[in-house]
Design an enzyme around this catalytic site. Structure first.
Site, short mmCIF file in Angstrom:
data_model
loop_
_atom_site.label_atom_id
_atom_site.label_comp_id
_atom_site.label_asym_id
_atom_site.label_seq_id
_atom_site.Cartn_x
_atom_site.Cartn_y
_atom_site.Cartn_z
N ASP A 96 0.81 -1.23 0.00
CA ASP A 96 0.00 0.00 0.00
C ASP A 96 0.84 1.28 0.00
O ASP A 96 1.96 1.31 0.49
CB ASP A 96 -0.99 0.03 1.18
CG ASP A 96 -0.37 -0.33 2.53
OD1 ASP A 96 0.71 -0.94 2.56
OD2 ASP A 96 -0.98 0.02 3.57
N GLU A 163 -0.71 -2.50 5.04
CA GLU A 163 0.26 -2.49 6.16
C GLU A 163 0.14 -1.21 6.95
O GLU A 163 0.24 -1.21 8.18
CB GLU A 163 1.69 -2.66 5.61
CG GLU A 163 2.73 -2.85 6.70
CD GLU A 163 3.13 -1.58 7.41
OE1 GLU A 163 3.38 -1.63 8.63
OE2 GLU A 163 3.19 -0.51 6.77
#
Ligand SMILES: [Zn+2]
Ligand SMILES: [Zn+2]
Length: 437
Positions: A96, A163
């Site tokens: 991400d 994350e």
């Protein structure tokens, strides 16, 4: 895992000599890895929205010959290669980006803007270097496939979403990462560093990253006119006492030998000069390594806030509410010391001992730690991959100017060197782990 130093040396020697030209092979694959990196860098996606990123990674893994499953715990991707009898090694990369407008001034800077969940238009940037992690994963996948006659076992590639919000590892494990695919014998990962020069690696055996908790405190009072404070119980004053009281938890309750951080990052209350409000909200971040210290922090916050409320004459129903956002909690990352030592020696032999240093633990968080916290107690290790251009690093050392940190809009890693180093370090670590018997 328990290996004698002799065994470590022997294994390393065997895996190395078998693959002496890894450096050369990685160099040959750099043009395609650089173009993958630039694509990922220019097309970042926010946490829980990594759909296209996951699709691209799945395509890359499939093209290399891996057995790929998509949509594991959100946009997670798992690539498997069963290559005979041997250990199962899992390599994890996170996928991400962050809501940051990139300000690196690079020609390849991200220009992506999207609406966030609150409807605000935000820039998106790989400000934590997850694009380097993904590219290194694919580069490593290529090397291990190309050299599969040199190892035996099962390789598990994990591209993990979300994350930055602490949700991805949890979701992938919950969806059966260790039961539907394979239970790894070792899990390894890397994170780019904004403090270590590109071409180098740093590793912290033992605790490497911290427990992270987000906590809200809702301080209640009895509001009224600012000119008649004696008729009120002022939550601004209570909140002020709480903020100061919190400072003594780390300094006076927790062992000085145990790291602990309690930071009040936000305080909001009241609406006007002459009104005493009913409520003040505090937002805290808590950091620690030891799970007992985390429990101690939370218990102390509850006790201290209730005590301050009672001392002001508030009844039980108006003691502050302490809300621990358990879904956002991340446990500390504990690098299994034996695995960390093994991986360190593997990396040293590939990139040179002079390029590998031992690092201090940090109070930042990473949900990588969760892979070692299931009932299986799988040994895990994450290492820092140097990301700073050497000339930029040297200039900063000289001037004393701080370097842009991770999550900075100006973080611009020296990606070609970092990626080549990441692929070599990771590939050799995996090879050494497969060949350890
Ligand atoms: Zn980050
Ligand atoms: Zn990160």
């Amino acid at each position: 895992m328990r290996l004698s130093p002799l065994a470590l040396g022997l294994i390393a020697t065997l895996s190395w000599h078998a693959n002496a030209n890894l450096k050369q092979q990685v160099a040959e694959s750099m043009p395609e890895l650089e173009s993958l990196y630039l694509h990922l860098h220019q097309n970042p996606e926010l946490s829980y929205k990594e759909e296209k990123t996951a699709g691209r990674l799945a395509d890359e893994m499939r093209r290399l010959g891996y057995d790929v499953t998509e949509n594991v715990g959100g946009f997670g991707v798992v690539g498997m290669l069963k290559n005979g009898d041997g250990p199962t090694v899992m390599i994890r990369a996170d996928t991400d980006g962050l809501p940051i407008i990139e300000e690196t001034g690079k020609s390849y800077a991200s220009k992506v803007k999207v609406k966030d969940d609150a409807g605000n238009l935000v820039g998106v940037m790989h400000g934590c270097g997850h694009d380097i992690h993904m590219t290194s994963l694919i580069g490593t996948a290529k090397q291990l496939m190309a050299n599969k006659e040199k190892w035996q076992g099962t390789l598990m590639l994990v591209a993990q979403p979300a994350e930055e919000v602490g949700g991805g590892a949890k979701a992938m494990l919950k969806e059966g990462l260790y039961t539907q695919f394979a239970k790894p014998d070792h899990v390894i990962g890397l994170h780019v560093s904004a403090a270590v020069p590109a071409g180098k690696v740093a590793i912290a055996p033992g605790y490497a990253l911290a427990n992270v908790d987000s906590v809200d405190i809702i301080v209640k009072g009895k509001g009224g006119h600012g000119a008649y404070p004696h008729t009120t119980i002022d939550p601004v004053v209570l909140a002020s006492r709480i903020v100061l009281g919190l400072q003594t938890i780390t300094s006076r309750e927790i062992s000085p030998l145990e790291p602990s951080v309690i930071t009040v990052g936000s305080i909001h209350g009241g609406s006007k000069h002459n009104i005493i409000s009913n409520e003040v909200k505090l937002q805290l971040t808590l950091r620690s390594y030891n799970p007992n210290v985390r429990e101690q922090q939370i218990a102390a916050i509850k006790r201290l806030t209730a005590g301050i409320a009672h001392s002001a004459g508030l009844e039980d129903s108006l003691v502050p509410e302490v809300i621990v956002h358990e879904s956002e909690s991340i446990p500390s990352t504990y690098n299994n010391p034996e695995l960390a030592e093994f991986v360190t020696s593997a990396i040293k032999q590939e990139i040179g001992a002079e390029n590998v240093e031992q690092s201090q633990p940090v109070m930042a968080g990473e949900d990588f730690g969760l892979y070692g916290r299931t009932d299986d107690n799988v040994p895990i290790t994450i290492f820092w991959l140097g990301g700073v251009n050497q000339a930029v690093f040297d200039a900063a050392q000289k001037s004393g100017e701080p370097l842009p940190s991770l999550h900075s809009s100006k973080f611009a890693p020296d990606y070609p060197i970092a990626i080549a180093t990441g692929v070599r370090a990771m590939s050799n670590s995996a090879l050494a782990l497969f060949n350890q018997k």
